[in-house]
Motif scaffolding. Structure first.
Motif, PDB file in Angstrom:
ATOM      1  N   PRO A 123       0.748  -1.185  -0.099  1.00  0.00           N
ATOM      2  CA  PRO A 123      -0.055  -0.092  -0.107  1.00  0.00           C
ATOM      3  C   PRO A 123       0.784   1.006   0.076  1.00  0.00           C
ATOM      4  CG  PRO A 123      -0.020  -1.159   2.136  1.00  0.00           C
ATOM      5  CD  PRO A 123       0.582  -1.896   1.335  1.00  0.00           C
ATOM      6  N   THR A 124       0.370   2.301  -0.382  1.00  0.00           N
ATOM      7  CA  THR A 124       0.963   3.616  -0.517  1.00  0.00           C
ATOM      8  C   THR A 124      -0.032   4.800  -0.160  1.00  0.00           C
ATOM      9  OG1 THR A 124       0.276   4.228  -2.893  1.00  0.00           O
ATOM     10  CG2 THR A 124       2.412   2.956  -2.545  1.00  0.00           C
ATOM     11  N   GLU A 125       0.425   5.916  -0.212  1.00  0.00           N
ATOM     12  CA  GLU A 125      -0.421   7.029   0.276  1.00  0.00           C
ATOM     13  C   GLU A 125      -1.664   6.911  -0.914  1.00  0.00           C
ATOM     14  OE1 GLU A 125       1.502  10.706   0.976  1.00  0.00           O
ATOM     15  OE2 GLU A 125       2.635   9.991   2.712  1.00  0.00           O
ATOM     16  N   ARG A 126      -1.400   6.890  -2.140  1.00  0.00           N
ATOM     17  CA  ARG A 126      -2.372   7.050  -3.198  1.00  0.00           C
ATOM     18  C   ARG A 126      -3.228   5.992  -3.483  1.00  0.00           C
ATOM     19  NH1 ARG A 126      -0.918   9.304  -8.416  1.00  0.00           N
ATOM     20  NH2 ARG A 126      -3.165   9.847  -8.159  1.00  0.00           N
ATOM     21  N   ILE A 127      -2.618   4.717  -2.935  1.00  0.00           N
ATOM     22  CA  ILE A 127      -3.199   3.425  -3.231  1.00  0.00           C
ATOM     23  C   ILE A 127      -3.053   2.871  -1.905  1.00  0.00           C
ATOM     24  CG2 ILE A 127      -3.557   1.275  -4.518  1.00  0.00           C
ATOM     25  CD1 ILE A 127      -2.101   2.592  -6.641  1.00  0.00           C
ATOM     26  N   PRO A 128      -3.952   3.123  -0.793  1.00  0.00           N
ATOM     27  CA  PRO A 128      -3.859   2.312   0.417  1.00  0.00           C
ATOM     28  C   PRO A 128      -4.349   1.080   0.517  1.00  0.00           C
ATOM     29  CG  PRO A 128      -5.712   3.883   0.529  1.00  0.00           C
ATOM     30  CD  PRO A 128      -4.912   4.016  -0.840  1.00  0.00           C
ATOM     31  N   GLN A 129      -4.181   0.502   1.686  1.00  0.00           N
ATOM     32  CA  GLN A 129      -4.421  -0.977   1.818  1.00  0.00           C
ATOM     33  C   GLN A 129      -6.104  -1.036   1.624  1.00  0.00           C
ATOM     34  OE1 GLN A 129      -2.648  -3.791   2.220  1.00  0.00           O
ATOM     35  NE2 GLN A 129      -4.760  -4.861   1.839  1.00  0.00           N
ATOM     36  N   SER A 130      -6.913  -0.184   2.056  1.00  0.00           N
ATOM     37  CA  SER A 130      -8.385  -0.189   1.905  1.00  0.00           C
ATOM     38  C   SER A 130      -8.728  -0.288   0.475  1.00  0.00           C
ATOM     39  CB  SER A 130      -9.057   1.110   2.548  1.00  0.00           C
ATOM     40  OG  SER A 130      -8.457   2.272   2.019  1.00  0.00           O
ATOM     41  N   THR A 131      -7.915   0.371  -0.373  1.00  0.00           N
ATOM     42  CA  THR A 131      -8.423   0.236  -1.741  1.00  0.00           C
ATOM     43  C   THR A 131      -7.970  -1.104  -2.314  1.00  0.00           C
ATOM     44  OG1 THR A 131      -7.935   2.572  -2.170  1.00  0.00           O
ATOM     45  CG2 THR A 131      -7.577   1.179  -4.101  1.00  0.00           C
ATOM     46  N   LEU A 132      -6.834  -1.709  -1.735  1.00  0.00           N
ATOM     47  CA  LEU A 132      -6.382  -2.951  -2.304  1.00  0.00           C
ATOM     48  C   LEU A 132      -7.213  -3.909  -1.909  1.00  0.00           C
ATOM     49  CD1 LEU A 132      -2.471  -2.643  -1.499  1.00  0.00           C
ATOM     50  CD2 LEU A 132      -3.553  -2.130  -3.669  1.00  0.00           C
ATOM     51  N   SER A 133      -7.741  -3.863  -0.699  1.00  0.00           N
ATOM     52  CA  SER A 133      -8.610  -4.884  -0.390  1.00  0.00           C
ATOM     53  C   SER A 133      -9.930  -4.799  -0.832  1.00  0.00           C
ATOM     54  CB  SER A 133      -8.904  -4.804   1.238  1.00  0.00           C
ATOM     55  OG  SER A 133      -7.568  -4.741   1.950  1.00  0.00           O
ATOM     56  N   SER A 134     -10.433  -3.565  -1.284  1.00  0.00           N
ATOM     57  CA  SER A 134     -11.699  -3.444  -2.055  1.00  0.00           C
ATOM     58  C   SER A 134     -11.807  -3.985  -3.500  1.00  0.00           C
ATOM     59  CB  SER A 134     -11.968  -1.685  -2.193  1.00  0.00           C
ATOM     60  OG  SER A 134     -12.485  -1.523  -0.625  1.00  0.00           O
TER      61      SER A 134
END
Length: 222
Positions: free
Chosen positions: A80-91
């Motif tokens: 995860p990064t600031e622009r693509i956080p873990q919440s986005t990856l999981s979603s």
């Protein structure tokens, strides 16, 4: 000299635009998730988009009566990064699973585990990224290239949300690979290089992939 420089800039810009608009996954982006990339060739998905795929000649129509859908994963593991956080990856993986389950469920029974007469579908997300959009046609003129360059340098240009997938299809009893697919897509653009990407930026792409897979299965099952 000025004319030559302007033509050089136009030529370079054209090449850049062509590269950004390509929908084909280049070999340098292969991740090693699939068994054999050398067998992949270009084909047209039901949606009309060009994909790279392979289907074993031994795969006969009606061979499988049910499908086991393995949970999608990031391969290689996404950080995860600031622009693509873990919440986005999981979603993203959660939505991909739901979309595949919905579309495949329309045309075949979904099995709870691999087994005889079962096709195992193993999907992977191999890329999620944001890249600066190529210059538009009206920005090719030398007088506007400078302004476009400034916009790029300051990070205010729109950015494409990119995603790629590799999918392996295996025999549920023997584990033998019977088909492979590699493709990528571009979702809803980001307004600049500061905007955080969410799964909403990519849902249309994921929906399209799932729909194509459902239609492709229906075609070989008849």
């Amino acid at each position: 000299m000025t004319r030559i420089r302007s033509l050089s800039l136009l030529f370079a810009t054209t090449l850049s635009l062509s590269a950004c608009s390509s929908k084909k996954v280049e070999p340098g982006m292969y991740t090693g998730f699939l068994q054999d990339y050398s067998v992949l060739t270009e084909h047209q998905a039901p949606s009309g988009q060009t994909i790279l795929s392979w289907v074993s000649p031994q795969l006969t129509r009606g061979r499988y009566t049910q499908v086991y859908l393995a949970p999608s994963q990031f391969y290689p593991k996404a950080e995860p990064t600031e622009r693509i956080p873990q919440s986005t990856l999981s979603s993203v993986t959660g939505y991909y699973d739901a979309a595949l389950r919905s579309e495949l469920g329309k045309v075949v029974h979904l099995a709870p585990k691999p087994g005889p007469d079962t096709l195992v579908v193993r999907p992977a997300i191999t890329r999620v990224a944001a890249s600066t959009q190529g210059l538009r046609f009206y920005e090719w003129l030398p007088i506007t290239l400078v302004a476009a360059g400034v916009s790029t340098a300051t990070g205010i240009r729109d950015q494409d949300s990119e995603i790629a997938t590799e999918v392996s299809f295996q025999d549920g009893e023997t584990g033998a690979v019977v088909a492979e697919v590699v493709r990528k897509g571009t979702g809803v653009p980001l307004e600049n290089d500061k905007q955080v990407m969410t799964a909403d930026n990519l849902k249309l792409v994921l929906d399209g992939w799932a729909s194509d897979l459902g239609k492709s299965y229906a075609a070989i099952h008849r």
